[in-house]
Design a protein around this motif. Sequence first.
Motif, PDB file in Angstrom:
ATOM      1  N   GLU A  14       0.839  -1.212   0.000  1.00 29.12           N
ATOM      2  CA  GLU A  14       0.000   0.000   0.000  1.00 29.12           C
ATOM      3  C   GLU A  14       0.868   1.253   0.000  1.00 29.12           C
ATOM      4  O   GLU A  14       0.589   2.222  -0.728  1.00 29.12           O
ATOM      5  CB  GLU A  14      -0.916  -0.010   1.227  1.00 29.12           C
ATOM      6  N   LYS A  15       1.942   1.247   0.780  1.00 26.45           N
ATOM      7  CA  LYS A  15       2.827   2.411   0.829  1.00 26.45           C
ATOM      8  C   LYS A  15       3.557   2.598  -0.505  1.00 26.45           C
ATOM      9  O   LYS A  15       3.775   3.732  -0.938  1.00 26.45           O
ATOM     10  CB  LYS A  15       3.842   2.252   1.964  1.00 26.45           C
ATOM     11  N   ALA A  16       3.928   1.484  -1.145  1.00 28.34           N
ATOM     12  CA  ALA A  16       4.582   1.570  -2.450  1.00 28.34           C
ATOM     13  C   ALA A  16       3.660   2.216  -3.475  1.00 28.34           C
ATOM     14  O   ALA A  16       4.090   3.049  -4.290  1.00 28.34           O
ATOM     15  CB  ALA A  16       5.018   0.178  -2.918  1.00 28.34           C
ATOM     16  N   ASN A  17       2.393   1.870  -3.431  1.00 28.70           N
ATOM     17  CA  ASN A  17       1.427   2.473  -4.344  1.00 28.70           C
ATOM     18  C   ASN A  17       1.225   3.951  -4.053  1.00 28.70           C
ATOM     19  O   ASN A  17       0.989   4.751  -4.963  1.00 28.70           O
ATOM     20  CB  ASN A  17       0.090   1.720  -4.268  1.00 28.70           C
ATOM     21  N   GLU A  18       1.304   4.314  -2.790  1.00 32.19           N
ATOM     22  CA  GLU A  18       1.200   5.733  -2.428  1.00 32.19           C
ATOM     23  C   GLU A  18       2.378   6.522  -3.006  1.00 32.19           C
ATOM     24  O   GLU A  18       2.206   7.643  -3.510  1.00 32.19           O
ATOM     25  CB  GLU A  18       1.170   5.887  -0.906  1.00 32.19           C
ATOM     26  N   VAL A  19       3.573   5.947  -2.936  1.00 33.54           N
ATOM     27  CA  VAL A  19       4.769   6.592  -3.502  1.00 33.54           C
ATOM     28  C   VAL A  19       4.580   6.832  -4.999  1.00 33.54           C
ATOM     29  O   VAL A  19       4.867   7.913  -5.522  1.00 33.54           O
ATOM     30  CB  VAL A  19       6.021   5.720  -3.247  1.00 33.54           C
ATOM     31  N   ILE A  20       4.045   5.837  -5.683  1.00 32.31           N
ATOM     32  CA  ILE A  20       3.831   5.950  -7.134  1.00 32.31           C
ATOM     33  C   ILE A  20       2.760   6.985  -7.442  1.00 32.31           C
ATOM     34  O   ILE A  20       2.898   7.799  -8.366  1.00 32.31           O
ATOM     35  CB  ILE A  20       3.442   4.578  -7.716  1.00 32.31           C
ATOM     36  N   THR A  21       1.692   6.956  -6.665  1.00 28.95           N
ATOM     37  CA  THR A  21       0.594   7.897  -6.893  1.00 28.95           C
ATOM     38  C   THR A  21       1.066   9.337  -6.756  1.00 28.95           C
ATOM     39  O   THR A  21       0.717  10.207  -7.568  1.00 28.95           O
ATOM     40  CB  THR A  21      -0.552   7.620  -5.902  1.00 28.95           C
ATOM     41  N   ILE A  22       1.864   9.586  -5.735  1.00 30.01           N
ATOM     42  CA  ILE A  22       2.394  10.944  -5.531  1.00 30.01           C
ATOM     43  C   ILE A  22       3.279  11.348  -6.699  1.00 30.01           C
ATOM     44  O   ILE A  22       3.191  12.462  -7.218  1.00 30.01           O
ATOM     45  CB  ILE A  22       3.172  11.016  -4.202  1.00 30.01           C
ATOM     46  N   TYR A  23       4.121  10.440  -7.142  1.00 28.10           N
ATOM     47  CA  TYR A  23       5.015  10.755  -8.257  1.00 28.10           C
ATOM     48  C   TYR A  23       4.219  11.051  -9.532  1.00 28.10           C
ATOM     49  O   TYR A  23       4.469  12.057 -10.226  1.00 28.10           O
ATOM     50  CB  TYR A  23       5.974   9.588  -8.518  1.00 28.10           C
ATOM     51  N   LEU A  24       3.251  10.201  -9.845  1.00 27.80           N
ATOM     52  CA  LEU A  24       2.486  10.363 -11.084  1.00 27.80           C
ATOM     53  C   LEU A  24       1.632  11.626 -11.073  1.00 27.80           C
ATOM     54  O   LEU A  24       1.407  12.253 -12.111  1.00 27.80           O
ATOM     55  CB  LEU A  24       1.601   9.136 -11.324  1.00 27.80           C
ATOM     56  N   SER A  25       1.160  12.010  -9.894  1.00 24.29           N
ATOM     57  CA  SER A  25       0.276  13.178  -9.816  1.00 24.29           C
ATOM     58  C   SER A  25       1.034  14.501  -9.820  1.00 24.29           C
ATOM     59  O   SER A  25       0.481  15.540 -10.204  1.00 24.29           O
ATOM     60  CB  SER A  25      -0.584  13.087  -8.549  1.00 24.29           C
ATOM     61  N   THR A  26       2.306  14.469  -9.438  1.00 23.72           N
ATOM     62  CA  THR A  26       3.042  15.739  -9.320  1.00 23.72           C
ATOM     63  C   THR A  26       4.180  15.907 -10.321  1.00 23.72           C
ATOM     64  O   THR A  26       4.513  17.027 -10.703  1.00 23.72           O
ATOM     65  CB  THR A  26       3.638  15.873  -7.907  1.00 23.72           C
ATOM     66  N   ASN A  27       4.782  14.792 -10.746  1.00 19.20           N
ATOM     67  CA  ASN A  27       5.992  14.908 -11.563  1.00 19.20           C
ATOM     68  C   ASN A  27       5.942  14.152 -12.883  1.00 19.20           C
ATOM     69  O   ASN A  27       6.945  14.072 -13.583  1.00 19.20           O
ATOM     70  CB  ASN A  27       7.209  14.383 -10.779  1.00 19.20           C
ATOM     71  N   HIS A  28       4.817  13.583 -13.214  1.00 25.93           N
ATOM     72  CA  HIS A  28       4.754  12.677 -14.359  1.00 25.93           C
ATOM     73  C   HIS A  28       5.178  13.355 -15.652  1.00 25.93           C
ATOM     74  O   HIS A  28       5.742  12.718 -16.536  1.00 25.93           O
ATOM     75  CB  HIS A  28       3.343  12.102 -14.486  1.00 25.93           C
ATOM     76  N   LYS A  29       4.927  14.625 -15.805  1.00 25.49           N
ATOM     77  CA  LYS A  29       5.240  15.317 -17.064  1.00 25.49           C
ATOM     78  C   LYS A  29       6.687  15.819 -17.118  1.00 25.49           C
ATOM     79  O   LYS A  29       7.157  16.249 -18.158  1.00 25.49           O
ATOM     80  CB  LYS A  29       4.284  16.498 -17.262  1.00 25.49           C
ATOM     81  N   ASP A  30       7.364  15.769 -15.996  1.00 23.33           N
ATOM     82  CA  ASP A  30       8.734  16.265 -15.936  1.00 23.33           C
ATOM     83  C   ASP A  30       9.706  15.116 -16.208  1.00 23.33           C
ATOM     84  O   ASP A  30       9.834  14.189 -15.413  1.00 23.33           O
ATOM     85  CB  ASP A  30       9.001  16.861 -14.546  1.00 23.33           C
ATOM     86  N   GLU A  31      10.398  15.187 -17.347  1.00 24.12           N
ATOM     87  CA  GLU A  31      11.297  14.102 -17.744  1.00 24.12           C
ATOM     88  C   GLU A  31      12.466  13.944 -16.779  1.00 24.12           C
ATOM     89  O   GLU A  31      13.040  12.864 -16.658  1.00 24.12           O
ATOM     90  CB  GLU A  31      11.836  14.350 -19.151  1.00 24.12           C
ATOM     91  N   ASN A  32      12.851  14.997 -16.103  1.00 24.61           N
ATOM     92  CA  ASN A  32      14.006  14.949 -15.209  1.00 24.61           C
ATOM     93  C   ASN A  32      13.657  14.572 -13.779  1.00 24.61           C
ATOM     94  O   ASN A  32      14.536  14.455 -12.931  1.00 24.61           O
ATOM     95  CB  ASN A  32      14.726  16.309 -15.216  1.00 24.61           C
ATOM     96  N   SER A  33      12.381  14.412 -13.512  1.00 23.63           N
ATOM     97  CA  SER A  33      11.968  14.103 -12.145  1.00 23.63           C
ATOM     98  C   SER A  33      12.302  12.660 -11.781  1.00 23.63           C
ATOM     99  O   SER A  33      12.358  11.791 -12.633  1.00 23.63           O
ATOM    100  CB  SER A  33      10.463  14.338 -11.978  1.00 23.63           C
ATOM    101  N   GLN A  34      12.546  12.432 -10.510  1.00 26.69           N
ATOM    102  CA  GLN A  34      12.845  11.103 -10.014  1.00 26.69           C
ATOM    103  C   GLN A  34      11.820  10.713  -8.961  1.00 26.69           C
ATOM    104  O   GLN A  34      11.232  11.567  -8.293  1.00 26.69           O
ATOM    105  CB  GLN A  34      14.249  11.063  -9.409  1.00 26.69           C
ATOM    106  N   VAL A  35      11.614   9.411  -8.806  1.00 22.30           N
ATOM    107  CA  VAL A  35      10.681   8.925  -7.794  1.00 22.30           C
ATOM    108  C   VAL A  35      11.290   9.152  -6.419  1.00 22.30           C
ATOM    109  O   VAL A  35      12.406   8.697  -6.139  1.00 22.30           O
ATOM    110  CB  VAL A  35      10.376   7.432  -7.999  1.00 22.30           C
ATOM    111  N   ASN A  36      10.587   9.883  -5.599  1.00 26.23           N
ATOM    112  CA  ASN A  36      11.058  10.159  -4.238  1.00 26.23           C
ATOM    113  C   ASN A  36      10.639   9.007  -3.320  1.00 26.23           C
ATOM    114  O   ASN A  36       9.456   8.781  -3.095  1.00 26.23           O
ATOM    115  CB  ASN A  36      10.471  11.476  -3.741  1.00 26.23           C
ATOM    116  N   ILE A  37      11.632   8.285  -2.804  1.00 27.51           N
ATOM    117  CA  ILE A  37      11.340   7.136  -1.946  1.00 27.51           C
ATOM    118  C   ILE A  37      11.630   7.523  -0.502  1.00 27.51           C
ATOM    119  O   ILE A  37      12.795   7.750  -0.131  1.00 27.51           O
ATOM    120  CB  ILE A  37      12.199   5.925  -2.351  1.00 27.51           C
ATOM    121  N   PRO A  38      10.612   7.626   0.337  1.00 26.14           N
ATOM    122  CA  PRO A  38      10.813   8.028   1.738  1.00 26.14           C
ATOM    123  C   PRO A  38      11.768   7.078   2.477  1.00 26.14           C
ATOM    124  O   PRO A  38      11.768   5.874   2.236  1.00 26.14           O
ATOM    125  CB  PRO A  38       9.400   7.967   2.329  1.00 26.14           C
TER     126      PRO A  38
END
Length: 473
Positions: A14-38
Amino acid sequence: MKTYFDTQVEKLYEKANEVITIYLSTNHKDENSQVNIPEDFKKEFFSLVDKVNLSLMEDKDNFYGYFLFQTSREIRFDISSPTAINFKETRYVIYFNPIIFLTLNINQMATTIKHEILHVISMHLIRSKEFKDRYSSLAINMAMDVVVNEYLDYLPPYATTLEWVNLNYSLKLLPYESFEYYVEKLQTAIALLESAKDAPADDLNKVDNDTDGKIEMDYNPEKTHDLWEESSDIDKKTFKEFTEKFIDNSQKGNIPNYLESIISSIKSNENELPWNLYLNRLMGTVESSKKKTITRRNRRQPDRLDLRGELRSHKAKIAVALDISGSISDEEFKQSIKEVLNIVKNYNHEIIIIECDDKIRRVYTVKSASDVKNRINIRGRTKFTPVFEYANANKLNLLVYFTDGKGETELLTMPRGYKILWVISGRGDTLSLKEPYGAVKKLSSIEMKDDTLELNDVVRDGFSMNNQQGTFF
């Protein structure tokens, strides 16, 4: 009834999916963005991996547990398999995609770790590079996975197994064969499927998640080893030395027979394919002419019934040259010829024997071992050039040259349009030519593997990986 481990897995998923959801909703269009892993997620996740490793340590295969102890660990959501591995600087790094890894039970998690380590000690990270120009990434990846998965239990349901490829590609591949055997058969099957479906072969197993490559949600056999490209660029010898060090530190007790065989191979001095296995590989690349047939549809346009298909006529010319001035005995040569005939029997190519020293003394064709004649009792000095003059004039496809290696340093006639395999025999160790124009192998007494399998061979922990030995380089 759920265990504490199962509950921990569910929460992490569930937490892994939350990490992905946050990334896709805020940075998905930015090619240089990285997945922030708490950091707290990393800590919990690797705590779970430690539990998996503990299960490995308690198992008879504790070799894998000790090997995992020596690796670095990282989380990456952009790999299309539960685990992946590569070599960075002076150590191996194992990667986990939580979205895929956390869908497995503890036994399957342990198996995916074993899977990556088997790739390492089978030298697949190096071996795969040799095939990239001739085979698709899909064929290479599946062939390597078939090899290692034959020795593993508790595989994930989507794992690439021998049974899976036989079913999905209409093949009858034998178990416990070499990487070379599987990749050649799979490449042919993929090409046929590509032609039949009129679709690119590499698209047959792709899954498009539209997540800009930063997130992989599903297993994809074509991309499972992409991280190998990020490995540090070191030579084979150094790579082998580092791997042996990891292996030595992982052997803390008894190990299964199949592991012992692989480890014995990597530590042996046979750092390359034996000559007969190398010849077997070459035969798959030798051109033979094709003939039209009405019994097969045209591969490119299968719906055009007016177009005839093609079958190989298998009439390529293969010459076996024997340096009669060398130190190879009659029995050694006859045994070698038997192995050559055994290798080419399914190709039915024309086999030409050339006896030579400083000139060609005799040339004749053979169809079976009984056709091989006792060599002429002449012992002149060795000169390689006459054989290459003959090969050029007669448009050979493959030349296998048995010699003690002592001849010219340069050829007066350059080879044209055919493959060359030098087999150094007797007391010889090296080839005198500065440029051999082909592979150079040492003659040794190596038993050829029969096409049939004995039932006693195909048992867990009892099957010797001798047919894998010598194929790591």
